[in-house]
Design an enzyme around this catalytic site. Structure first.
Site, PDB file in Angstrom:
ATOM      1  N   GLU A 304     -29.673  44.679 -25.640  1.00 56.12           N
ATOM      2  CA  GLU A 304     -30.354  44.786 -26.933  1.00 56.12           C
ATOM      3  C   GLU A 304     -29.405  45.238 -28.027  1.00 56.12           C
ATOM      4  O   GLU A 304     -29.458  44.737 -29.157  1.00 56.12           O
ATOM      5  CB  GLU A 304     -31.545  45.755 -26.843  1.00 56.12           C
ATOM      6  CG  GLU A 304     -32.649  45.328 -25.886  1.00 56.12           C
ATOM      7  CD  GLU A 304     -33.435  44.111 -26.358  1.00 56.12           C
ATOM      8  OE1 GLU A 304     -33.171  43.612 -27.465  1.00 56.12           O
ATOM      9  OE2 GLU A 304     -34.322  43.648 -25.597  1.00 56.12           O
ATOM     10  N   ARG A 308     -28.431  42.689 -31.131  1.00 57.06           N
ATOM     11  CA  ARG A 308     -28.941  43.089 -32.451  1.00 57.06           C
ATOM     12  C   ARG A 308     -27.864  43.766 -33.295  1.00 57.06           C
ATOM     13  O   ARG A 308     -27.667  43.427 -34.464  1.00 57.06           O
ATOM     14  CB  ARG A 308     -30.140  44.030 -32.292  1.00 57.06           C
ATOM     15  CG  ARG A 308     -31.287  43.383 -31.543  1.00 57.06           C
ATOM     16  CD  ARG A 308     -32.504  44.289 -31.466  1.00 57.06           C
ATOM     17  NE  ARG A 308     -33.374  43.872 -30.372  1.00 57.06           N
ATOM     18  CZ  ARG A 308     -34.694  43.927 -30.393  1.00 57.06           C
ATOM     19  NH1 ARG A 308     -35.329  44.396 -31.443  1.00 57.06           N
ATOM     20  NH2 ARG A 308     -35.411  43.543 -29.354  1.00 57.06           N
ATOM     21  N   ASP A 437     -34.527  33.847 -19.653  1.00 59.94           N
ATOM     22  CA  ASP A 437     -34.478  32.915 -20.791  1.00 59.94           C
ATOM     23  C   ASP A 437     -33.093  32.667 -21.398  1.00 59.94           C
ATOM     24  O   ASP A 437     -32.564  31.549 -21.374  1.00 59.94           O
ATOM     25  CB  ASP A 437     -35.477  33.344 -21.885  1.00 59.94           C
ATOM     26  CG  ASP A 437     -35.368  34.831 -22.264  1.00 59.94           C
ATOM     27  OD1 ASP A 437     -34.537  35.554 -21.672  1.00 59.94           O
ATOM     28  OD2 ASP A 437     -36.115  35.267 -23.157  1.00 59.94           O
ATOM     29  N   GLU A 573     -39.447  32.612 -31.432  1.00 60.69           N
ATOM     30  CA  GLU A 573     -38.927  31.449 -30.678  1.00 60.69           C
ATOM     31  C   GLU A 573     -39.432  30.093 -31.172  1.00 60.69           C
ATOM     32  O   GLU A 573     -38.651  29.129 -31.261  1.00 60.69           O
ATOM     33  CB  GLU A 573     -39.207  31.614 -29.180  1.00 60.69           C
ATOM     34  CG  GLU A 573     -38.378  32.696 -28.499  1.00 60.69           C
ATOM     35  CD  GLU A 573     -38.877  34.109 -28.771  1.00 60.69           C
ATOM     36  OE1 GLU A 573     -40.035  34.257 -29.233  1.00 60.69           O
ATOM     37  OE2 GLU A 573     -38.116  35.075 -28.545  1.00 60.69           O
ATOM     38  N   THR A 662     -28.654  35.032 -29.710  1.00 60.16           N
ATOM     39  CA  THR A 662     -30.072  34.984 -29.336  1.00 60.16           C
ATOM     40  C   THR A 662     -30.933  35.876 -30.227  1.00 60.16           C
ATOM     41  O   THR A 662     -32.143  35.889 -30.100  1.00 60.16           O
ATOM     42  CB  THR A 662     -30.256  35.320 -27.838  1.00 60.16           C
ATOM     43  OG1 THR A 662     -31.583  34.983 -27.447  1.00 60.16           O
ATOM     44  CG2 THR A 662     -29.967  36.781 -27.558  1.00 60.16           C
TER      45      THR A 662
HETATM   46  C1  DMJ Z   1     -35.209  38.941 -29.401  1.00 59.17           C
HETATM   47  O1  DMJ Z   1     -34.686  40.193 -29.240  1.00 59.17           O
HETATM   48  C2  DMJ Z   1     -34.293  37.884 -28.872  1.00 59.17           C
HETATM   49  O2  DMJ Z   1     -34.646  36.657 -29.382  1.00 59.17           O
HETATM   50  C3  DMJ Z   1     -34.290  37.827 -27.383  1.00 59.17           C
HETATM   51  O3  DMJ Z   1     -33.513  36.773 -26.899  1.00 59.17           O
HETATM   52  C4  DMJ Z   1     -35.687  37.648 -26.871  1.00 59.17           C
HETATM   53  N1  DMJ Z   1     -36.585  38.612 -27.419  1.00 59.17           N
HETATM   54  C5  DMJ Z   1     -36.581  38.887 -28.821  1.00 59.17           C
HETATM   55  C6  DMJ Z   1     -37.461  38.006 -29.663  1.00 59.17           C
HETATM   56  O4  DMJ Z   1     -38.600  37.582 -29.088  1.00 59.17           O
END
Ligand code: DMJ
Length: 673
Positions: A304, A308, A437, A573, A662
């Site tokens: 995370e 981020r 994912d 998403e 992501t």
């Molecule tokens: C985000 O932190 C990122 O997109 C991660 O890959 C999946 N979860 C959240 C958004 O849903």
């Protein structure tokens, strides 16, 4: 006078080249008389001595040269004009954003990957992407440099003016709005996301190839303005009640801490840059400069904080050119490195960034597969920028190790991996949703980031998509929507997380980069399903998880929702995939679907005093049960992808130059080696 004395003493200075016409005029042989009258007389004599034919030829030559002269002076003039115009534009841009024009990003050559597999991969045939009208075909990998600021910043300038107008309108209208309330929360019924039409241009048509070539700034449209307004509303809540903290709790007008690192603020930095919110960006920058301290005795989740914080800082550095963000990125990157000190080199899930210690969760020595394989884009980029290979080495090793592991099912991976043994655990369960994912997403994205040379990554990606097709795809009833289910010990479950909706976008990105054309077909089918996960629900917002009906039942839709799954966390998403689909096809329906979703976020999740909130019940429009939390990815991802989806400017984060991590933070695609 003293000046000439030396000259008078020596031979006469000649600052010219002489042309010899005849022996009597030979310079330096006979005398040299350079008086104007003499020269005129001598020329006239010569002219008279010529035959009529000779004179005609000479006159013709003079006329011809004169015409050539006129033509070339016109084109030089034009070229010159365009150069001076450009430099004027540059000056204007600099004046418009003096504080944001900072040093150019330090661009270092990508470190040589000693172990990159440059061999052929015969099973994979790269196809040329189909010719689509909306796409500017760029080289697959482009020179890494600061984005073309002149064009983009001119757009930003327009954006600011338009936003200011919008805010004026908004202020004037605020007093007239009615308000509905549910369970103590007050929500504006239908937000004024559509400013009066006379102020706003109609959305642009997808720009044609010719128009793109002209590189005119594409004006922002009313839907983008509505996104800017939404962002400012969210930001207002964060600023008023949660400034410098991780997440806004908009209903209780307070905040929650996860890592205590201003997560929302950092996640939102590049969104503000892209949306052209200069003032907000500057305020946030000040906080980063003065208050963001990583030397804290705090446990952070490696994944995370990488996607981020590290991702957010790196992309903001690239967009703004401000070295502050690179310095902060280096700091957090270094502090996260202890996570890789494990027996298997598969990183632990948690790191104490103050103490430099790392550990797995209390109840297990496992890490999540998606987490350890979705930090690569960021660490690899950090190595490239700093010249320090250690970041890239650590994350590449994880990928190489996972590449060799057994326990996969036609390229599909289990959800857990042990940090001691380095083996997959909890075998036999396969999903494209939570815990797996972004493993699939990062296979493709690393391959693109690194210049499409790392064949193992491509191989794993292609195998996995075949695995998805073979094991996880089914069609629902009654609408026959193709969806991605899950496999548990040989049993298919028709369950699909909203998280899986990243997949259409990733498939489309692969197809755009030359992978199988049937990936694009699958992307088109799946994005329709993801849209239906919104459209078939009472609020028009998707729940966290849906179950698809495999058999037609009277009165039943395709989508079923269990009570425990009917929350919505403002996730990105589907909007993310809509953005890719629109960029690559130019089909307006994707923008329209996104617009519907955007309006429903405004209807059911907007909190009038500032901010947006997760909700507990997407099936109850009269009481969606607000949860009192605005996730940082709403600003980092959801609103950013909305803005980009509604844009017709392919150069606004050009997908041939940038790869999104992501968490929607764009990082540059590397220069081909
Ligand atoms: C985000 O932190 C990122 O997109 C991660 O890959 C999946 N979860 C959240 C958004 O849903």
């Amino acid at each position: 006078a003293a000046m000439y004395s030396g000259a008078a003493a020596g031979p006469p200075r000649r600052d010219f080249i002489s042309v010899t016409l005849g022996p009597e005029e030979a310079v330096g042989v006979g005398g040299y008389n350079n008086s104007k009258a003499w020269r005129r007389r001598s020329c006239w004599r010569k002219w008279k001595q010529l035959s009529r034919l000779q004179r005609s030829v000479i006159l013709f030559l003079f006329a011809f040269l004169a015409v050539c002269g006129v033509i070339s002076s016109t084109s030089v003039g034009e070229a010159w004009k365009s150069i001076t115009d450009k430099s004027l534009d540059d000056q204007r841009t600099e004046q418009a954003i003096p504080r944001l024009k900072l040093a150019n990003p330090v661009v270092l050559p990508a470190p040589q990957k000693a172990d990159a597999n440059h061999g052929d991969y015969p099973e994979l045939s790269l196809q040329k992407p189909p010719k689509l009208p909306h796409i500017r075909r760029g080289p697959s990998n482009l020179q890494i440099k600061a984005p073309q600021r002149d064009t983009r910043l001119k757009t930003r300038h327009d954006t600011m003016r338009a936003v200011e107008e919008l805010v004026e309108v908004d202020k004037a209208e605020k007093t007239e709005k009615s308000i509905i309330s549910w369970r103590g929360a007050v929500i504006e019924p239908d937000q004024s996301t559509e400013p009066p039409s006379n102020r706003i241009m109609e959305p642009e048509k997808p720009s044609s190839v010719e128009a793109e070539d002209q590189k005119e700034p594409v004006p922002i449209n009313k839907r983008q303005l509505a996104v800017i307004e939404a962002f400012r509303h969210a930001w207002k809540g964060y600023k008023d009640f949660a400034w410098g903290h991780d997440e806004l709790k908009p209903l209780s007008k307070s905040y929650s801490e996860w890592f205590g690192l201003g997560l929302t603020l950092i996640d939102a930095l590049d969104t503000m840059w892209i949306l052209g919110l200069k003032e907000e960006f500057e305020e946030a920058r000040k906080w980063v400069a003065n208050d963001l301290v990583f030397d804290k005795n705090v446990d952070v989740n490696l994944f995370e904080s990488t996607i981020r914080i590290l991702g957010g800082l790196l992309s903001t550095y690239h967009l703004s050119g401000d070295s502050l963000f690179l310095e902060k990125a280096k700091d957090i990157g270094n502090r996260l490195m202890p996570a890789f000190k494990t027996p298997s080199k598969i990183p632990y899930s948690d790191v104490n960034i103050g103490r430099g210690t790392a550990h797995p969760p209390r109840w297990t020595s496992d890490s999540t597969v998606a987490e350890v394989t979705s930090i690569q884009l960021e660490f690899r980029e950090l190595s490239r920028l700093t010249g320090d290979e250690k970041f890239q080495k650590a994350v590449d090793e994880v990928m190489k190790h996972v590449h060799t592991l057994s326990g996969k099912n036609d390229g599909l991976v289990p959800m857990f991996i042990n940090t001691n043994s380095g083996q997959f655990t909890h075998l036999g369960v396969y999903t494209l949703g939570a815990r797996a994912d972004s493993y699939y997403e990062y296979l493709l994205k690393q391959w693109i980031q690194g210049g499409k040379k790392e064949n193992e990554l491509l191989e794993d990606y292609m195998r996995a998509i075949e695995g998805v097709k073979k094991h996880l795809l089914q069609r629902s009833e009654p609408k026959k929507l193709t969806f991605v289910g899950e496999l548990a010990h040989g049993h298919f479950s028709a369950k699909m997380d909203h998280l899986v909706c990243f997949l259409p976008g990733t498939l489309a990105l692969g197809a755009h980069n030359g992978l199988a054309a049937d990936h694009m077909k699958l992307a088109e089918t799946l994005i329709e399903t993801c849209y239906q996960m919104y459209a078939q629900v009472e609020t028009g917002l998707s729940p966290e998880i849906v179950h698809f009906n495999l058999h037609a039942q009277k009165g039943h839709k395709d989508v079923e929702i269990k009570p425990a799954d009917r929350h919505n966390l403002l996730r990105p998403e589907t909007v993310e995939s809509l953005f890719y689909m629109y960029r690559f096809t130019g089909d307006k329906k994707y923008q329209d679907w996104g617009w519907e979703i955007f309006q429903n976020f405004n209807r059911y999740t907007r909190v009038p005093t500032g901010g947006y909130t997760s909700i507990n019940n997407v099936q109850n429009p009269s009481n969606p049960e607000p949860r009192d939390k605005m996730e940082s990815f709403f600003l980092g991802e959801t609103l950013k992808y909305m803005f980009l989806l509604f844009s017709d400017d392919v150069d606004l984060i050009n997908l041939d130059k940038y790869i999104f991590n992501t968490e929607a933070h764009p990082l540059p695609i590397w220069v081909p080696a």
